[in-house]
Write a protein that holds these residues in place. Structure first.
Motif, short mmCIF file in Angstrom:
data_model
loop_
_atom_site.label_atom_id
_atom_site.label_comp_id
_atom_site.label_asym_id
_atom_site.label_seq_id
_atom_site.Cartn_x
_atom_site.Cartn_y
_atom_site.Cartn_z
N SER A 113 44.35 44.41 44.62
CA SER A 113 43.91 43.27 45.41
C SER A 113 44.73 42.06 45.00
O SER A 113 45.27 41.99 43.88
CB SER A 113 42.42 42.99 45.17
OG SER A 113 42.22 42.38 43.90
N ASP A 147 37.74 48.97 45.52
CA ASP A 147 39.17 49.22 45.67
C ASP A 147 39.98 48.05 45.13
O ASP A 147 39.52 46.90 45.11
CB ASP A 147 39.52 49.43 47.15
CG ASP A 147 39.04 50.77 47.68
OD1 ASP A 147 39.06 51.74 46.90
OD2 ASP A 147 38.64 50.85 48.86
N GLY A 148 41.20 48.37 44.71
CA GLY A 148 42.15 47.32 44.36
C GLY A 148 41.98 46.71 42.99
O GLY A 148 42.68 45.74 42.66
N SER A 191 45.23 53.09 46.40
CA SER A 191 45.07 51.77 46.98
C SER A 191 45.91 50.76 46.21
O SER A 191 46.21 50.93 45.03
CB SER A 191 43.60 51.35 46.96
OG SER A 191 43.12 51.25 45.64
N ALA A 192 46.30 49.69 46.89
CA ALA A 192 47.10 48.63 46.25
C ALA A 192 46.18 47.69 45.48
O ALA A 192 44.99 47.59 45.75
CB ALA A 192 47.87 47.88 47.32
N GLY A 215 38.80 51.37 41.78
CA GLY A 215 39.71 52.21 42.54
C GLY A 215 40.96 52.62 41.79
O GLY A 215 41.49 53.72 42.00
N LEU A 216 41.47 51.75 40.91
CA LEU A 216 42.73 52.00 40.21
C LEU A 216 42.44 52.26 38.73
O LEU A 216 42.94 51.59 37.84
CB LEU A 216 43.66 50.79 40.38
CG LEU A 216 43.94 50.40 41.83
CD1 LEU A 216 44.76 49.12 41.90
CD2 LEU A 216 44.66 51.53 42.56
#
Length: 307
Positions: free
Chosen positions: A5, A274-275, A2-3, A245-246
């Motif tokens: 945020s 996420d992010g 995931s990218a 997420g990261l």
């Protein structure tokens, strides 16, 4: 993968500017790295939210801080174990997180300092946490007591619970565990995907574990809780788990959540954010994801505490 945020990306850009030229704390002698980590964490502990009560005390000789939120609901209390790779940080570096947790859970939080590696390797820090837990339960005897921790602190909280029955100790009503380190599988999907960060890296985690626990003791569940048997995991109280997420450690929590679910446990909850990167809950003044993570943990805790 995931990218980042938008808020996380902006904050990391700011940190890259602020920390230009700052060495990796894990490559320094332990005392120097610890002092630098303390200085870098000061930015997460400014303009702290007020508490109804904030006092310094000791738990079995360990420096501690007792924080009572203004909206204390009167039925629960939490012992919070700070992260920092088993080697860095303190109740001071994580005071902002402890206050955010107290406000989200509407319950008192006690956080404390424990023995740090490499000067005091496993199980020294865990022994301190066990003694602190026993003292905390006595201090909060009129409430439903819980335990919480982030990163290395989540490891210590879970390890404490895994070995409580054999030592005659009592389990908490619940535990809130944030992006914990539970294993030494440096080839997990998240370690491979995020070996170089952003933020925490595989190399840093390898150094932290080398400082904390000798290779011949890593099969012990009290050192790395994913080594626990199914019977040990099944005996745990309801758990709230979260992961970033990261984060190289994401797979540790995903694997723990999967094992718990396979045992048919119904009350556990796992949230993935996420992010964001490892340690994002330190950054709640700047990250909406961190504020959401505290709110989610608080809602879970209040449900348990009210029973």
């Amino acid at each position: 993968m995931s990218a980042l945020s938008p808020a996380m990306a902006a904050l990391l850009a700011r940190l890259a500017d602020e920390d230009a030229g700052v060495p990796d704390t894990t490559t320094l002698p332990a005392a120097e790295g610890r002092a630098l980590a303390a200085r870098l964490n000061e930015r997460w502990n400014r303009d702290l939210p007020p508490m109804a009560l904030e006092e310094d005390l000791t738990l079995v000789g360990l420096p501690a801080r007792h924080l009572v939120p203004e909206e204390d609901e009167g039925n629960g209390a939490i012992l919070y174990i700070h992260g920092g790779g088993f080697s860095f940080c303190s109740k001071d570096t994580h005071e902002g997180a402890a206050r955010a947790l107290a406000n989200a859970c509407r319950a008192p939080v006690v956080t404390f300092d424990y023995s740090l590696a490499p000067e005091h390797p496993y199980p020294a820090g865990l022994e301190d946490c066990s003694r602190a837990w026993d003292s905390f339960r006595f201090m909060m005897a009129d409430r439903r007591t819980a335990i919480s921790g982030d990163s290395a602190g989540a490891n210590l909280a879970l390890a404490l619970m895994l070995r409580a029955p054999e030592g005659g100790g009592l389990l908490p009503a619940t535990a809130l565990l944030f992006y914990g380190v539970y294993d030494d599988d440096f080839d997990s999907p998240s370690y491979i995907a995020h070996a170089d960060g952003p933020g925490l890296t595989r190399g840093k985690m390898q150094r932290y574990l080398d400082w904390y626990v000798a290779p011949h003791r890593r099969p012990e569940a009290a050192a790395l809780p994913l080594k626990a048997t199914d019977a040990q995991l099944k005996a745990l109280p309801p758990l709230y788990l979260s992961a970033a997420g990261l984060d190289p450690l994401r797979s540790d929590t995903e694997r723990l959540a999967a094992r718990l679910a396979a045992l048919g446990r119904q009350e556990d909850r796992f949230d993935l954010y996420d992010g964001v990167v490892h340690g994002f809950m330190q950054m709640s003044a700047h990250l909406p994801e961190a504020r959401a993570a505290f709110a989610d943990a608080g809602a879970f805790f209040r449900t348990i505490a009210a029973k």
